[in-house]
Design a protein around this motif. Structure first.
Motif, mmCIF file in Angstrom:
data_model
loop_
_atom_site.group_PDB
_atom_site.id
_atom_site.type_symbol
_atom_site.label_atom_id
_atom_site.label_comp_id
_atom_site.label_asym_id
_atom_site.label_seq_id
_atom_site.Cartn_x
_atom_site.Cartn_y
_atom_site.Cartn_z
ATOM 1 N N CYS A 1 0.836 -1.199 0.000
ATOM 2 C CA CYS A 1 0.000 0.000 0.000
ATOM 3 C C CYS A 1 0.876 1.256 0.000
ATOM 4 O O CYS A 1 1.771 1.398 0.833
ATOM 5 C CB CYS A 1 -0.884 -0.026 1.242
ATOM 6 S SG CYS A 1 -1.906 1.440 1.434
ATOM 7 N N SER B 1 -7.326 1.307 1.834
ATOM 8 C CA SER B 1 -7.135 2.156 0.649
ATOM 9 C C SER B 1 -7.287 1.309 -0.601
ATOM 10 O O SER B 1 -6.854 0.158 -0.635
ATOM 11 C CB SER B 1 -5.728 2.757 0.623
ATOM 12 O OG SER B 1 -5.555 3.658 1.656
ATOM 13 N N CYS C 1 -5.464 -0.518 5.902
ATOM 14 C CA CYS C 1 -6.156 0.789 5.920
ATOM 15 C C CYS C 1 -7.296 0.868 4.920
ATOM 16 O O CYS C 1 -7.968 1.887 4.829
ATOM 17 C CB CYS C 1 -5.150 1.924 5.717
ATOM 18 S SG CYS C 1 -4.607 2.130 4.002
ATOM 19 N N CYS D 1 -5.798 -2.396 0.264
ATOM 20 C CA CYS D 1 -4.932 -2.608 1.417
ATOM 21 C C CYS D 1 -5.719 -3.309 2.531
ATOM 22 O O CYS D 1 -6.813 -2.869 2.888
ATOM 23 C CB CYS D 1 -4.406 -1.265 1.904
ATOM 24 S SG CYS D 1 -3.446 -1.403 3.419
ATOM 25 N N GLN E 1 -0.131 4.059 0.848
ATOM 26 C CA GLN E 1 -0.608 4.890 1.956
ATOM 27 C C GLN E 1 0.042 4.487 3.279
ATOM 28 O O GLN E 1 0.504 5.339 4.031
ATOM 29 C CB GLN E 1 -2.138 4.719 2.049
ATOM 30 C CG GLN E 1 -2.843 5.677 2.956
ATOM 31 C CD GLN E 1 -2.905 7.075 2.343
ATOM 32 O OE1 GLN E 1 -2.895 7.233 1.122
ATOM 33 N NE2 GLN E 1 -2.925 8.081 3.196
ATOM 34 N N CYS E 2 0.100 3.164 3.543
ATOM 35 C CA CYS E 2 0.567 2.734 4.873
ATOM 36 C C CYS E 2 1.630 1.632 4.820
ATOM 37 O O CYS E 2 2.167 1.255 5.857
ATOM 38 C CB CYS E 2 -0.621 2.273 5.726
ATOM 39 S SG CYS E 2 -1.230 0.639 5.289
HETATM 40 ZN ZN LIG Z 1 -2.825 0.775 3.555
#
Ligand SMILES: [Zn+2]
Length: 295
Positions: free
Chosen positions: A130, A153, A151, A148, A132-133
Motif C-alpha cells: 500500500c 485504501s 487501511c 490494502c 498509503q501505509c
Molecule cells: Zn494501507
C-alpha cells in the motif's frame, strides 16, 4: 475510435469487451472461470507467446491453470472469457528485442489486447504494498484494482499521460533525435504531462524546454496506449511563432525542420529519405501521417 485518421494508432482496436459491470460480482466471475471456452493469455514473463501459426497471440484453456494462481479478468473476446495470470515476479521488465519482434508479427487487434494485459500484470507485480501505509495489498475487482488489508485504501492501475507533438511553422514540422536513437532516426518531441497541467500546457512547455519554440495554438490528433509500462501517448500538433531552435542538449542530440516531402519519404521508408521515422505501431508515425493528410 479514431475513424477520422488514415492510419490507426498502434495498440488500439482490441475486440475485448471489458465487462466492468461483472468485476464486483463473485458469482458471475466464478461462472466465467468455469465456462468451457474460458481462456488464458499465454505469456513468458511479459513477452507474449504466439500460436502455432506464429502470427497471433496464444490462448490456453483456463482449466490448465494450476490452483492458487491469481487471475485477472481481461474481458470477453468473441464470447470467450479471457484471463491473464498475475505473476508477482514479472514487474518492471522493459521494452525488449523480443517484444519488438512480436510487434512486427501480431495484428493490431492482438497487440491492443496484449497492451491491456501487459500493463495490468506489470502493475500488479509492482504494487504488492500500500502506498498509503506500507501494508500488503490484495487483488480485487477481478484484477482491476488492489486494496490494502490494513487501511482499506483502494489502488488502481495507473496510466501515465505523455504528450508527443510536432511543432508546425510555415509548412514544416519539427523532429528531433535522442542520442539513443538508431543513426538517422528522428521522431516527434515528447514528455510526461506533469501534475497540475493540461495537455495543451504540457505540449507548450515541452516544446519550449526541448527546442526553445513557443506554441501559439495546440490541436489534438490521436492517442495510443504504450504498455512499457503504462503510458498513454497523446499526439498533438502545435503551431509555433518562429523557427529558431534552442536545443536542450540533455534531452536531444539534434532537431530539424522537415518538409512535407521529407515526411512523406520517411513514413514510406523511401531510400535516401532525409530521416528515418518510428515504425507504424508508434504514434509518432501516426502523427506524421496525420499531418501529411491535413490533420
Ligand atoms: Zn494501507
Amino acid at each position: 475510435m479514431t475513424l477520422h485518421l488514415a492510419h490507426t494508432p498502434g495498440f488500439t482496436g482490441s475486440p475485448l469487451e471489458r465487462l466492468d459491470h461483472l468485476r464486483d460480482d463473485a458469482e458471475a466471475l466464478f461462472a466465467l472461470q468455469v465456462e468451457p471456452s474460458a481462456q488464458l493469455l499465454a505469456l513468458d514473463g511479459l513477452v507474449p507467446l504466439l500460436d502455432v501459426g506464429g502470427d497471433r497471440l496464444r490462448w490456453l484453456p483456463l482449466a490448465s491453470v494450476p490452483a492458487g494462481v491469481e487471475l485477472a479478468l481481461l474481458g470477453k473476446i468473441d464470447g470467450a472469457p479471457c484471463f491473464v495470470a498475475l505473476d508477482p515476479d514479472t514487474g518492471g521488465s522493459a521494452f525488449s528485442g523480443d517484444i519488438r519482434r512480436m510487434m512486427g508479427l501480431l495484428p493490431a487487434t492482438d497487440l491492443a489486447t496484449y497492451a491491456a494485459a501487459r500493463s495490468l500484470v506489470d502493475w500488479h507485480a509492482r504494487h504488492p504494498f500500500c502506498a498509503q501505509c506500507g501494508s500488503p495489498t490484495a487483488i480485487f475487482r477481478a484484477g482491476w484494482a488492489r486494496r490494502c488489508a490494513a487501511c482499506r485504501s483502494e489502488h488502481f492501475p495507473r496510466t501515465d499521460p505523455v504528450v508527443i507533438m510536432l511543432a508546425e511553422y510555415r509548412g514544416s514540422v519539427l523532429v528531433g533525435r535522442q542520442p539513443r536513437f538508431p543513426a538517422g532516426n528522428y521522431s516527434a518531441l515528447a514528455g510526461f504531462v506533469e501534475v497540475g497541467e493540461s495537455i495543451e500546457e504540457a505540449v507548450a512547455r515541452e516544446l519550449f524546454e526541448e527546442a526553445g519554440v513557443r506554441a501559439t495554438r495546440v490541436r489534438y490528433i490521436a492517442s495510443q496506449p504504450w504498455p512499457f509500462p503504462s503510458s498513454l501517448m497523446i499526439a498533438c500538433i502545435a503551431e509555433v511563432d518562429g523557427d529558431a531552435i534552442t536545443l536542450d542538449v540533455k534531452e536531444l542530440e539534434d532537431a530539424m525542420w522537415v518538409s512535407r516531402e521529407d515526411v512523406a519519404n520517411a513514413v514510406d521508408n523511401v531510400e535516401g529519405a532525409r530521416f528515418r521515422c518510428p515504425p507504424p505501431y508508434a504514434i509518432a508515425h501516426t502523427l506524421l501521417r496525420a499531418w501529411l493528410t491535413g490533420a
